[in-house]
Design an enzyme around this catalytic site. Sequence first.
Site, mmCIF file in Angstrom:
data_model
loop_
_atom_site.group_PDB
_atom_site.id
_atom_site.type_symbol
_atom_site.label_atom_id
_atom_site.label_comp_id
_atom_site.label_asym_id
_atom_site.label_seq_id
_atom_site.Cartn_x
_atom_site.Cartn_y
_atom_site.Cartn_z
ATOM 1 N N ARG A 88 0.680 -1.712 0.020
ATOM 2 C CA ARG A 88 0.250 0.052 0.239
ATOM 3 C C ARG A 88 0.952 1.226 -0.440
ATOM 4 O O ARG A 88 0.489 2.414 -0.252
ATOM 5 C CB ARG A 88 -0.653 0.439 1.451
ATOM 6 C CG ARG A 88 -1.753 -1.103 1.688
ATOM 7 C CD ARG A 88 -2.885 -0.841 2.473
ATOM 8 N NE ARG A 88 -4.184 -1.923 2.685
ATOM 9 C CZ ARG A 88 -5.394 -1.836 2.023
ATOM 10 N NH1 ARG A 88 -5.651 -0.601 1.055
ATOM 11 N NH2 ARG A 88 -5.496 -3.098 1.919
ATOM 12 N N ARG A 127 -24.756 2.094 -3.453
ATOM 13 C CA ARG A 127 -24.921 0.921 -3.804
ATOM 14 C C ARG A 127 -26.210 0.708 -2.780
ATOM 15 O O ARG A 127 -25.974 1.280 -2.013
ATOM 16 C CB ARG A 127 -23.694 0.259 -4.499
ATOM 17 C CG ARG A 127 -22.590 -0.253 -5.136
ATOM 18 C CD ARG A 127 -21.419 -0.860 -4.737
ATOM 19 N NE ARG A 127 -20.750 -1.294 -3.515
ATOM 20 C CZ ARG A 127 -19.752 -1.399 -3.625
ATOM 21 N NH1 ARG A 127 -19.202 -2.082 -4.343
ATOM 22 N NH2 ARG A 127 -18.671 -0.959 -2.647
#
Length: 228
Positions: A88, A127
């Site tokens: 990351r 969503r």
Amino acid sequence: MKLVLLGPPGAGKGTQARRLQERFGIVQISTGDMLRAEVAAGSEVGLQAKAVMESGRLVSDDILIRMLGNRIDRPDCEPGFILDGFPRTVPQAVALDALLAGRGLKLDAVIELKVDTPALVERIAGRFTCARCGAGYHDSFKQPKVSGVCDVCGGIEFIRRADDKRETVQARMDAYERQTAPILPHYAGQGILHPVDGMADIDEVTAQILAVLERLPTAPAEKLLTKN
């Protein structure tokens, strides 16, 4: 093959990793799953991670790298692996290079799922799902045929994930740009970074990734050519 999938939250890394795992028989390694497995196993590094998490701190890069080293030493990683969610940061990418080099290994490719950030925020933030059966819907792209009634089961209660709120999604995107996007030049300099259009249809994204992989000398060509 040893691969890394990069891209912001919601870009589809998990979906594509699972497809590659099924096609090539190589292991998908999620840092979250790896952490949970080590903690559940009660290993030395797992106990260290558990203590850190219970104190509310983030697990250090050193612990993550040690866990990853344990994981890739297992026999099921011998044919290769797909890293999803790691590295990351640039220090993690450098540590990963060193970890692999110490085992005589190196990454074959880093696949970047490139996205349009505003469009991706809209895609995620809209969503919602049926609380009864889990059928998925979207404010803009897929409303129930009858407003407020699930097409599948007729349920009338819908839920949204807390981390799908627009401001939360935007914060996750901003964090990716700050922390993870700087990894891209690191891998571009090694000649192993391959961008694909992460906003395309899922099948098209898979096809683009396969087109990259079939050019790799380590790709199992027979599976690329014979499996649809």
